[in-house]
Design a protein around this motif. Structure first.
Motif, PDB file in Angstrom:
ATOM      1  N   ARG A  24       0.829  -1.210   0.000  1.00  3.80           N
ATOM      2  CA  ARG A  24       0.000   0.000   0.000  1.00  3.80           C
ATOM      3  C   ARG A  24       0.864   1.260   0.000  1.00  3.80           C
ATOM      4  NH1 ARG A  24      -5.124  -1.756   3.850  1.00  3.80           N
ATOM      5  NH2 ARG A  24      -5.553  -3.685   2.685  1.00  3.80           N
ATOM      6  N   TYR A  25       2.001   1.206   0.674  1.00  2.00           N
ATOM      7  CA  TYR A  25       2.938   2.337   0.678  1.00  2.00           C
ATOM      8  C   TYR A  25       3.424   2.598  -0.753  1.00  2.00           C
ATOM      9  CZ  TYR A  25       6.604   5.239   2.976  1.00  2.00           C
ATOM     10  OH  TYR A  25       7.415   6.258   3.422  1.00  2.00           O
ATOM     11  N   ARG A  26       3.797   1.540  -1.468  1.00  2.00           N
ATOM     12  CA  ARG A  26       4.245   1.687  -2.866  1.00  2.00           C
ATOM     13  C   ARG A  26       3.142   2.265  -3.739  1.00  2.00           C
ATOM     14  NH1 ARG A  26       6.984  -2.653  -1.923  1.00  2.00           N
ATOM     15  NH2 ARG A  26       5.362  -4.113  -2.537  1.00  2.00           N
ATOM     16  N   ALA A  27       1.891   1.939  -3.420  1.00  6.69           N
ATOM     17  CA  ALA A  27       0.743   2.437  -4.193  1.00  6.69           C
ATOM     18  C   ALA A  27       0.296   3.832  -3.742  1.00  6.69           C
ATOM     19  CB  ALA A  27      -0.418   1.456  -4.055  1.00  6.69           C
ATOM     20  N   ASP A  29      -1.134   4.647  -1.011  1.00  2.00           N
ATOM     21  CA  ASP A  29      -2.439   4.510  -0.375  1.00  2.00           C
ATOM     22  C   ASP A  29      -2.287   4.720   1.138  1.00  2.00           C
ATOM     23  OD1 ASP A  29      -4.963   3.829   0.505  1.00  2.00           O
ATOM     24  OD2 ASP A  29      -4.886   1.756  -0.242  1.00  2.00           O
ATOM     25  N   VAL A  30      -2.184   5.981   1.547  1.00  3.15           N
ATOM     26  CA  VAL A  30      -1.958   6.312   2.950  1.00  3.15           C
ATOM     27  C   VAL A  30      -3.124   5.840   3.815  1.00  3.15           C
ATOM     28  CG1 VAL A  30      -1.587   8.201   4.595  1.00  3.15           C
ATOM     29  CG2 VAL A  30      -0.426   8.228   2.380  1.00  3.15           C
ATOM     30  N   ASP A  31      -4.352   6.016   3.344  1.00  2.00           N
ATOM     31  CA  ASP A  31      -5.501   5.526   4.115  1.00  2.00           C
ATOM     32  C   ASP A  31      -5.446   4.006   4.257  1.00  2.00           C
ATOM     33  OD1 ASP A  31      -6.632   8.038   4.615  1.00  2.00           O
ATOM     34  OD2 ASP A  31      -7.757   8.017   2.731  1.00  2.00           O
ATOM     35  N   GLY A  32      -5.046   3.325   3.198  1.00  2.00           N
ATOM     36  CA  GLY A  32      -4.906   1.871   3.267  1.00  2.00           C
ATOM     37  C   GLY A  32      -3.819   1.445   4.239  1.00  2.00           C
ATOM     38  N   MET A  33      -2.741   2.211   4.300  1.00  2.00           N
ATOM     39  CA  MET A  33      -1.662   1.923   5.263  1.00  2.00           C
ATOM     40  C   MET A  33      -2.196   2.039   6.685  1.00  2.00           C
ATOM     41  SD  MET A  33       1.279   4.137   3.287  1.00  2.00           S
ATOM     42  CE  MET A  33       2.504   4.154   4.592  1.00  2.00           C
ATOM     43  N   THR A  34      -2.927   3.118   6.954  1.00  2.00           N
ATOM     44  CA  THR A  34      -3.436   3.326   8.306  1.00  2.00           C
ATOM     45  C   THR A  34      -4.554   2.345   8.642  1.00  2.00           C
ATOM     46  OG1 THR A  34      -4.894   5.100   7.560  1.00  2.00           O
ATOM     47  CG2 THR A  34      -2.746   5.741   8.390  1.00  2.00           C
ATOM     48  N   LYS A  62       1.535   8.988  17.114  1.00  2.00           N
ATOM     49  CA  LYS A  62       0.604   7.936  16.706  1.00  2.00           C
ATOM     50  C   LYS A  62       0.544   7.860  15.187  1.00  2.00           C
ATOM     51  CE  LYS A  62      -0.559   7.060  20.929  1.00  2.00           C
ATOM     52  NZ  LYS A  62      -0.118   5.840  21.562  1.00  2.00           N
ATOM     53  N   VAL A  63       0.255   6.677  14.682  1.00  2.00           N
ATOM     54  CA  VAL A  63       0.143   6.482  13.234  1.00  2.00           C
ATOM     55  C   VAL A  63      -0.907   7.403  12.636  1.00  2.00           C
ATOM     56  CG1 VAL A  63      -0.670   4.841  11.478  1.00  2.00           C
ATOM     57  CG2 VAL A  63       1.023   4.117  13.164  1.00  2.00           C
ATOM     58  N   GLY A  64      -2.072   7.523  13.305  1.00  2.00           N
ATOM     59  CA  GLY A  64      -3.184   8.298  12.751  1.00  2.00           C
ATOM     60  C   GLY A  64      -2.948   9.794  12.705  1.00  2.00           C
ATOM     61  N   THR A  65      -1.959  10.274  13.427  1.00  2.00           N
ATOM     62  CA  THR A  65      -1.684  11.714  13.418  1.00  2.00           C
ATOM     63  C   THR A  65      -0.318  11.985  12.791  1.00  2.00           C
ATOM     64  OG1 THR A  65      -0.884  11.557  15.707  1.00  2.00           O
ATOM     65  CG2 THR A  65      -3.181  12.225  15.390  1.00  2.00           C
ATOM     66  N   VAL A  66       0.736  11.685  13.503  1.00  3.63           N
ATOM     67  CA  VAL A  66       2.087  11.967  13.016  1.00  3.63           C
ATOM     68  C   VAL A  66       2.425  11.110  11.792  1.00  3.63           C
ATOM     69  CG1 VAL A  66       4.545  11.950  13.613  1.00  3.63           C
ATOM     70  CG2 VAL A  66       2.858  12.717  15.291  1.00  3.63           C
ATOM     71  N   GLY A  67       2.180   9.808  11.875  1.00 13.46           N
ATOM     72  CA  GLY A  67       2.529   8.906  10.773  1.00 13.46           C
ATOM     73  C   GLY A  67       1.825   9.257   9.483  1.00 13.46           C
ATOM     74  N   LYS A  68       0.524   9.401   9.551  1.00 16.85           N
ATOM     75  CA  LYS A  68      -0.263   9.705   8.352  1.00 16.85           C
ATOM     76  C   LYS A  68       0.171  11.033   7.727  1.00 16.85           C
ATOM     77  CE  LYS A  68      -5.026   9.365   6.837  1.00 16.85           C
ATOM     78  NZ  LYS A  68      -6.413   9.119   7.209  1.00 16.85           N
ATOM     79  N   THR A  69       0.447  12.020   8.572  1.00 21.31           N
ATOM     80  CA  THR A  69       0.889  13.325   8.079  1.00 21.31           C
ATOM     81  C   THR A  69       2.252  13.224   7.397  1.00 21.31           C
ATOM     82  OG1 THR A  69      -0.354  14.428   9.833  1.00 21.31           O
ATOM     83  CG2 THR A  69       1.416  15.687   8.787  1.00 21.31           C
ATOM     84  N   TRP A  71       3.686  10.487   6.052  1.00 22.50           N
ATOM     85  CA  TRP A  71       3.583   9.714   4.811  1.00 22.50           C
ATOM     86  C   TRP A  71       2.975  10.552   3.681  1.00 22.50           C
ATOM     87  CZ3 TRP A  71       1.030   5.447   8.121  1.00 22.50           C
ATOM     88  CH2 TRP A  71       2.017   4.723   8.795  1.00 22.50           C
ATOM     89  N   ALA A  72       1.893  11.287   3.987  1.00 22.52           N
ATOM     90  CA  ALA A  72       1.259  12.128   2.955  1.00 22.52           C
ATOM     91  C   ALA A  72       2.226  13.210   2.484  1.00 22.52           C
ATOM     92  CB  ALA A  72      -0.027  12.743   3.496  1.00 22.52           C
ATOM     93  N   GLY A  73       2.973  13.814   3.408  1.00 24.98           N
ATOM     94  CA  GLY A  73       3.946  14.843   3.038  1.00 24.98           C
ATOM     95  C   GLY A  73       5.073  14.296   2.181  1.00 24.98           C
ATOM     96  N   LEU A  74       5.570  13.111   2.540  1.00 28.03           N
ATOM     97  CA  LEU A  74       6.625  12.484   1.730  1.00 28.03           C
ATOM     98  C   LEU A  74       6.146  12.214   0.315  1.00 28.03           C
ATOM     99  CD1 LEU A  74       8.201   9.954   4.241  1.00 28.03           C
ATOM    100  CD2 LEU A  74       9.444  11.665   2.917  1.00 28.03           C
ATOM    101  N   ILE A  75       4.947  11.657   0.193  1.00 23.75           N
ATOM    102  CA  ILE A  75       4.401  11.332  -1.126  1.00 23.75           C
ATOM    103  C   ILE A  75       4.171  12.608  -1.933  1.00 23.75           C
ATOM    104  CG2 ILE A  75       2.362  10.406  -2.289  1.00 23.75           C
ATOM    105  CD1 ILE A  75       2.323   8.277   0.065  1.00 23.75           C
TER     106      ILE A  75
END
Length: 158
Positions: A24-27, A29-34, A62-69, A71-75
């Motif tokens: 999902r990371y390769r795709a 799909d940040v929502d799918g990762m979380t 937490k994944v839902g706050t720091v992690g998701k942010t 990952w979205a920023g990196l992408i």
């Protein structure tokens, strides 16, 4: 009374959850990762720091706050961001260790690094824990941040 069978976290099941995470990371799909993570899953990208004028942002929370942010920023900054998984090692306690290369070509500023259109590829070590519910409840990652900055042409002097 009907009960649902409890899920069992075997090494194979834990490894599959984490393999799905990287797919999902390769795709991108940040929502799918979380979705593969528990609601309160811990997150720690140990080398990540962004120094501002009055505060330092770190990759812990937490994944839902720091992690998701993150990952979205990196992408967003690296639209071709990808990963190559070299090894996945898991045990029946839900511990999963992954060796992977993360790479991408910078198109937008990321942290303090302005975009020079350069590409990076850097080995990463990820340590996951998958709970009995077969959801990731902890992600920790390590890499050489100086190596990435050098490849991107961003050199800081304190």
């Amino acid at each position: 009374m009907t009960t649902t069978p409890e899920k069992q976290c075997t090494a194979q099941a834990a490894a599959q959850v984490v393999t799905d995470f990287f797919d999902r990371y390769r795709a991108h799909d940040v929502d799918g990762m979380t979705d593969l993570c528990g609601i309160n899953a811990g997150f720690s990208y140990v080398p990540f720091e962004v120094w501002g004028k009055q505060r330092v942002l770190r990759g812990d929370g937490k994944v839902g706050t720091v992690g998701k942010t993150l990952w979205a920023g990196l992408i967003n900054s690296f639209p071709d961001l990808s990963n190559t998984v070299h090894s996945v090692s898991a045990n029946d306690d839900g511990d999963v260790v992954v060796e992977a290369d993360i790479e991408g070509t910078q198109q937008l500023a990321w942290g303090m690094a302005v975009s020079m259109g350069k590409h990076y590829s850097e080995p990463h070590l990820f340590v996951f824990h998958v709970g009995a519910d077969l959801l990731i409840d902890s992600i920790t990652a390590y890499w050489d941040n100086a190596g990435i900055n050098q490849q991107l042409g961003h050199l800081e002097v304190d």
